[in-house]
Design an enzyme around this catalytic site. Structure first.
Site, PDB file in Angstrom:
ATOM      1  N   ARG A 122       0.801  -1.248   0.000  1.00 28.97           N
ATOM      2  CA  ARG A 122       0.000   0.000   0.000  1.00 28.97           C
ATOM      3  C   ARG A 122       0.821   1.278   0.000  1.00 28.97           C
ATOM      4  NH1 ARG A 122      -3.180  -3.108   3.510  1.00 28.97           N
ATOM      5  NH2 ARG A 122      -5.009  -3.900   2.414  1.00 28.97           N
ATOM      6  N   LYS A 144       3.077  11.583 -11.251  1.00 28.05           N
ATOM      7  CA  LYS A 144       2.244  10.725 -12.103  1.00 28.05           C
ATOM      8  C   LYS A 144       3.020   9.444 -12.366  1.00 28.05           C
ATOM      9  CE  LYS A 144      -0.623  13.927 -14.752  1.00 28.05           C
ATOM     10  NZ  LYS A 144      -0.929  14.434 -16.112  1.00 28.05           N
ATOM     11  N   GLU A 186      10.434  19.575 -24.335  1.00 31.30           N
ATOM     12  CA  GLU A 186       9.627  19.879 -23.137  1.00 31.30           C
ATOM     13  C   GLU A 186      10.104  21.179 -22.480  1.00 31.30           C
ATOM     14  OE1 GLU A 186       6.925  18.257 -22.318  1.00 31.30           O
ATOM     15  OE2 GLU A 186       7.151  16.190 -23.033  1.00 31.30           O
ATOM     16  N   LYS A 228       7.563  23.333 -13.277  1.00 31.81           N
ATOM     17  CA  LYS A 228       6.681  22.178 -13.099  1.00 31.81           C
ATOM     18  C   LYS A 228       6.271  22.042 -11.632  1.00 31.81           C
ATOM     19  CE  LYS A 228       5.322  17.620 -14.296  1.00 31.81           C
ATOM     20  NZ  LYS A 228       5.532  16.379 -15.037  1.00 31.81           N
ATOM     21  N   GLU A 238      -4.492  17.784 -11.746  1.00 25.40           N
ATOM     22  CA  GLU A 238      -4.833  18.286 -13.075  1.00 25.40           C
ATOM     23  C   GLU A 238      -6.295  18.654 -13.229  1.00 25.40           C
ATOM     24  OE1 GLU A 238      -2.656  16.284 -16.191  1.00 25.40           O
ATOM     25  OE2 GLU A 238      -4.136  16.933 -17.656  1.00 25.40           O
ATOM     26  N   ARG A 242      -2.552  22.568 -14.250  1.00 21.57           N
ATOM     27  CA  ARG A 242      -1.636  21.502 -14.659  1.00 21.57           C
ATOM     28  C   ARG A 242      -1.890  21.109 -16.112  1.00 21.57           C
ATOM     29  NH1 ARG A 242       0.631  16.258 -11.163  1.00 21.57           N
ATOM     30  NH2 ARG A 242       2.111  15.611 -12.751  1.00 21.57           N
ATOM     31  N   ASN A 246       0.028  20.235 -20.926  1.00 18.38           N
ATOM     32  CA  ASN A 246      -0.322  19.428 -22.101  1.00 18.38           C
ATOM     33  C   ASN A 246      -0.197  20.200 -23.405  1.00 18.38           C
ATOM     34  OD1 ASN A 246      -0.921  17.127 -20.604  1.00 18.38           O
ATOM     35  ND2 ASN A 246      -2.941  17.940 -20.106  1.00 18.38           N
ATOM     36  N   HIS A 249       0.520  18.440 -26.546  1.00 12.78           N
ATOM     37  CA  HIS A 249       0.370  17.010 -26.266  1.00 12.78           C
ATOM     38  C   HIS A 249      -0.899  16.392 -26.842  1.00 12.78           C
ATOM     39  CE1 HIS A 249       3.825  17.646 -23.756  1.00 12.78           C
ATOM     40  NE2 HIS A 249       3.843  16.377 -23.365  1.00 12.78           N
ATOM     41  N   HIS A 253       0.266  13.196 -28.503  1.00 10.50           N
ATOM     42  CA  HIS A 253      -0.135  11.846 -28.095  1.00 10.50           C
ATOM     43  C   HIS A 253      -0.827  11.103 -29.230  1.00 10.50           C
ATOM     44  CE1 HIS A 253      -0.129  13.069 -23.565  1.00 10.50           C
ATOM     45  NE2 HIS A 253       1.008  12.484 -23.902  1.00 10.50           N
ATOM     46  N   HIS A 266       8.856  11.022 -28.126  1.00  4.96           N
ATOM     47  CA  HIS A 266       7.817  11.819 -27.471  1.00  4.96           C
ATOM     48  C   HIS A 266       8.013  13.319 -27.761  1.00  4.96           C
ATOM     49  CE1 HIS A 266       4.844  13.041 -24.577  1.00  4.96           C
ATOM     50  NE2 HIS A 266       5.741  13.776 -23.937  1.00  4.96           N
TER      51      HIS A 266
HETATM   52  N1  LIG Z   1       5.178  10.776 -15.154  1.00  5.45           N
HETATM   53  C1  LIG Z   1       5.183  11.815 -15.933  1.00  5.45           C
HETATM   54  O1  LIG Z   1       4.741  12.913 -15.553  1.00  5.45           O
HETATM   55  C2  LIG Z   1       5.741  11.693 -17.303  1.00  5.45           C
HETATM   56  C3  LIG Z   1       5.983  12.834 -18.074  1.00  5.45           C
HETATM   57  C4  LIG Z   1       6.563  12.671 -19.331  1.00  5.45           C
HETATM   58  C5  LIG Z   1       6.878  11.415 -19.790  1.00  5.45           C
HETATM   59  N2  LIG Z   1       6.614  10.319 -19.038  1.00  5.45           N
HETATM   60  C6  LIG Z   1       6.934   8.963 -19.507  1.00  5.45           C
HETATM   61  O2  LIG Z   1       8.342   8.874 -19.686  1.00  5.45           O
HETATM   62  C7  LIG Z   1       8.625   7.885 -20.667  1.00  5.45           C
HETATM   63  C8  LIG Z   1       9.680   8.398 -21.612  1.00  5.45           C
HETATM   64  O3  LIG Z   1      10.843   8.702 -20.867  1.00  5.45           O
HETATM   65  P1  LIG Z   1      12.290   8.742 -21.531  1.00  5.45           P
HETATM   66  O4  LIG Z   1      12.247   9.580 -22.750  1.00  5.45           O
HETATM   67  O5  LIG Z   1      13.236   9.062 -20.468  1.00  5.45           O
HETATM   68  O6  LIG Z   1      12.478   7.259 -22.088  1.00  5.45           O
HETATM   69  P2  LIG Z   1      13.266   5.993 -21.525  1.00  5.45           P
HETATM   70  O7  LIG Z   1      13.084   5.824 -20.108  1.00  5.45           O
HETATM   71  O8  LIG Z   1      12.880   4.861 -22.405  1.00  5.45           O
HETATM   72  O9  LIG Z   1      14.784   6.371 -21.821  1.00  5.45           O
HETATM   73  C9  LIG Z   1      15.228   6.573 -23.150  1.00  5.45           C
HETATM   74  C10 LIG Z   1      16.517   5.828 -23.440  1.00  5.45           C
HETATM   75  O10 LIG Z   1      17.609   6.487 -22.831  1.00  5.45           O
HETATM   76  C11 LIG Z   1      18.466   5.539 -22.184  1.00  5.45           C
HETATM   77  N3  LIG Z   1      19.163   6.278 -21.126  1.00  5.45           N
HETATM   78  C12 LIG Z   1      18.655   6.707 -19.953  1.00  5.45           C
HETATM   79  N4  LIG Z   1      19.564   7.462 -19.302  1.00  5.45           N
HETATM   80  C13 LIG Z   1      20.668   7.481 -20.070  1.00  5.45           C
HETATM   81  C14 LIG Z   1      21.932   8.110 -19.924  1.00  5.45           C
HETATM   82  N5  LIG Z   1      22.219   8.918 -18.907  1.00  5.45           N
HETATM   83  N6  LIG Z   1      22.861   7.911 -20.896  1.00  5.45           N
HETATM   84  C15 LIG Z   1      22.566   7.149 -21.960  1.00  5.45           C
HETATM   85  N7  LIG Z   1      21.375   6.545 -22.162  1.00  5.45           N
HETATM   86  C16 LIG Z   1      20.435   6.719 -21.215  1.00  5.45           C
HETATM   87  C17 LIG Z   1      17.517   4.498 -21.740  1.00  5.45           C
HETATM   88  O11 LIG Z   1      18.179   3.302 -21.496  1.00  5.45           O
HETATM   89  C18 LIG Z   1      16.554   4.407 -22.911  1.00  5.45           C
HETATM   90  O12 LIG Z   1      17.038   3.578 -23.920  1.00  5.45           O
HETATM   91  C19 LIG Z   1       7.297   7.565 -21.350  1.00  5.45           C
HETATM   92  O13 LIG Z   1       6.863   6.310 -20.923  1.00  5.45           O
HETATM   93  C20 LIG Z   1       6.365   8.639 -20.850  1.00  5.45           C
HETATM   94  O14 LIG Z   1       5.025   8.201 -20.742  1.00  5.45           O
HETATM   95  C21 LIG Z   1       6.066  10.444 -17.806  1.00  5.45           C
HETATM   96 ZN   LIG Z   2       5.483  15.387 -22.579  1.00  7.37          ZN
END
Ligand SMILES: NC(=O)c1ccc[n+]([C@@H]2O[C@H](COP(=O)([O-])OP(=O)(O)OC[C@H]3O[C@@H](n4cnc5c(N)ncnc54)[C@H](O)[C@@H]3O)[C@@H](O)[C@H]2O)c1
Ligand SMILES: [Zn+2]
Length: 367
Positions: A122, A144, A186, A228, A238, A242, A246, A249, A253, A266
């Site tokens: 939990r 999130k 972003e 943020k 949101e 918040r 978007n 987005h 999306h 993304h």
């Molecule tokens: N929670 C939120 O508010 C929120 C906001 C935006 C995005 N997201 C989520 O985040 C995800 C995308 O995140 P992302 O773009 O970080 O993708 P990811 O986590 O897949 O990372 C991208 C790539 O970078 C590599 N990597 C990570 N750190 C590295 C480093 N320091 N050096 C070299 N390679 C490295 C990873 O291994 C991976 O292959 C999506 O699933 C999206 O939905 C969440």
């Molecule tokens: Zn985004």
């Protein structure tokens, strides 16, 4: 030198610590933010190889027990199977309520790790160590969490805040150029919605930023986190501002989903979404031609508008209608008034949307 930004949410408030090289000091920083003695580090192999030992060594220095669990890389892993794999591992290790889950990686690891932490017994302590630019400026902040499910992105998840977000911009050195630019999308978005000065700074210092100049990066990351954090403090779930986050987005999306999360990152999808939102704003006479131009010019210079394959306008339009924020057939758009100011619009005429999509498709080959 550590910059601290406090995300204010009453008793769930926490610090975002930012500093070049601070991963080496993660032990002491985590210790002061969280009382756990056992740590479960969730990461991916490639990130663990580069930075895992720095983190676990720093934690072990305080006598903490550290378990590392690397999962396979990629968005495709952000699903219920991986989630259960993580929970199973934690159960096998007999981790108790007082342990802490630390994520070391990009947004995928952060989202799934946060979700696991929110439901294991939990809810256990949770710390984010984001290692991509996107995760450092966006995904790791705001609580999130979730996984993709039934073919739908982030369909199941929770709002669950970490105890600490630890950001070391130095780790971005190893991030590839395309991933780096996706994070920058972003940051540009924050400028567009709330910070004209930062937008201008990016325009002026683009070369240094793209070369990952440590001072330039530190300042962009701090500013982004601050924006943020402020927005999330005011509207965690949101219901109001918040939604500004978007910007770009709604179409972003839809494009990601249409292309099955391949072809576009993304940030690239969001960049097209910002182009589109600015065009709609122009059509709605909300902004001037020069606001539109300035945005497009910057996105182009960052090479974010380069890869859009042909798409079906009708299908992408339908995807936008499925957006979580669309209600009773109306798509909610965040539109721009000027650099640093956005507005939420629910009554954008369908004909404007379709003509902007047409224009995007026609012009994308020329970008
Ligand atoms: N929670 C939120 O508010 C929120 C906001 C935006 C995005 N997201 C989520 O985040 C995800 C995308 O995140 P992302 O773009 O970080 O993708 P990811 O986590 O897949 O990372 C991208 C790539 O970078 C590599 N990597 C990570 N750190 C590295 C480093 N320091 N050096 C070299 N390679 C490295 C990873 O291994 C991976 O292959 C999506 O699933 C999206 O939905 C969440
Ligand atoms: Zn985004």
């Amino acid at each position: 030198l550590i910059k601290r930004i406090n995300l204010k949410l009453g008793s769930r408030s926490y610090d975002i610590c930012i500093g070049n090289g601070i991963l080496k000091h993660s032990g002491v920083l985590i210790k002061s933010a969280c009382t756990s003695k056992k740590y479960f580090v969730l990461t991916v192999d490639s990130v663990f190889k580069k930075y895992g030992t720095i983190l676990s060594r720093s934690l072990k220095r305080f006598g903490f027990i550290v378990h590392v669990f690397p999962i396979s890389d990629g968005e495709i892993q952000k699903n219920e199977n991986t989630l259960f794999l993580i929970l199973k591992k934690m159960a096998q290790l007999r981790l108790q309520r007082d342990c802490c889950l630390v994520t070391l990686g990009g947004g995928v690891v952060g989202d799934i790790g946060g979700f696991a932490a929110s439901i294991y017994m939990r809810g256990i302590n949770f710390v984010q160590c984001p290692t991509t630019f996107l995760a450092q400026v966006d995904a790791s902040i705001g609580g999130k969490t979730g996984v993709d499910f039934y073919g739908i992105k982030n369909l199941i998840g929770s709002f669950y805040q970490p105890k600490l977000v630890l950001i070391d911009p130095e780790v971005l050195k190893t991030l590839n150029d395309r991933q780096f630019r996706t994070g920058l999308a972003e940051v540009i978005k924050y400028g567009m919605i709330k910070d004209p000065k930062m937008f201008e700074k990016i325009e002026k210092n683009l070369q240094a930023i793209l070369e990952k100049n440590p001072t330039a990066l530190l300042s962009l990351i701090s500013k982004s986190c601050q924006i943020k954090a402020e927005i999330v403090s005011g509207d965690e779930r949101e219901e109001g501002e918040r939604a500004w986050l978007n910007y770009g987005h709604t179409l972003g999306h839809a494009l990601e989903s249409y292309f099955g999360y391949r072809f576009l990152t993304h940030g690239e999808a969001v960049a097209y979404g910002m182009w589109f939102a600015a065009l709609l704003s122009l059509k709605m006479k909300l902004c001037t031609e020069s606001t539109f131009r300035r945005q497009v010019e910057l996105l182009k210079k960052v090479d974010l508008l380069q890869r859009l394959p042909r798409f079906s306008i009708q299908k992408v339009y339908e995807k936008m209608l499925l957006d979580k924020k669309a209600r009773s057939g109306k798509i909610q758009f965040v539109l721009t008034r000027k650099i640093g100011l956005v507005t939420i619009q629910k009554n954008v005429p369908r004909s404007f949307i379709l003509s902007a999509l047409n224009q995007l498709q026609a012009e994308s080959s020329l970008f």
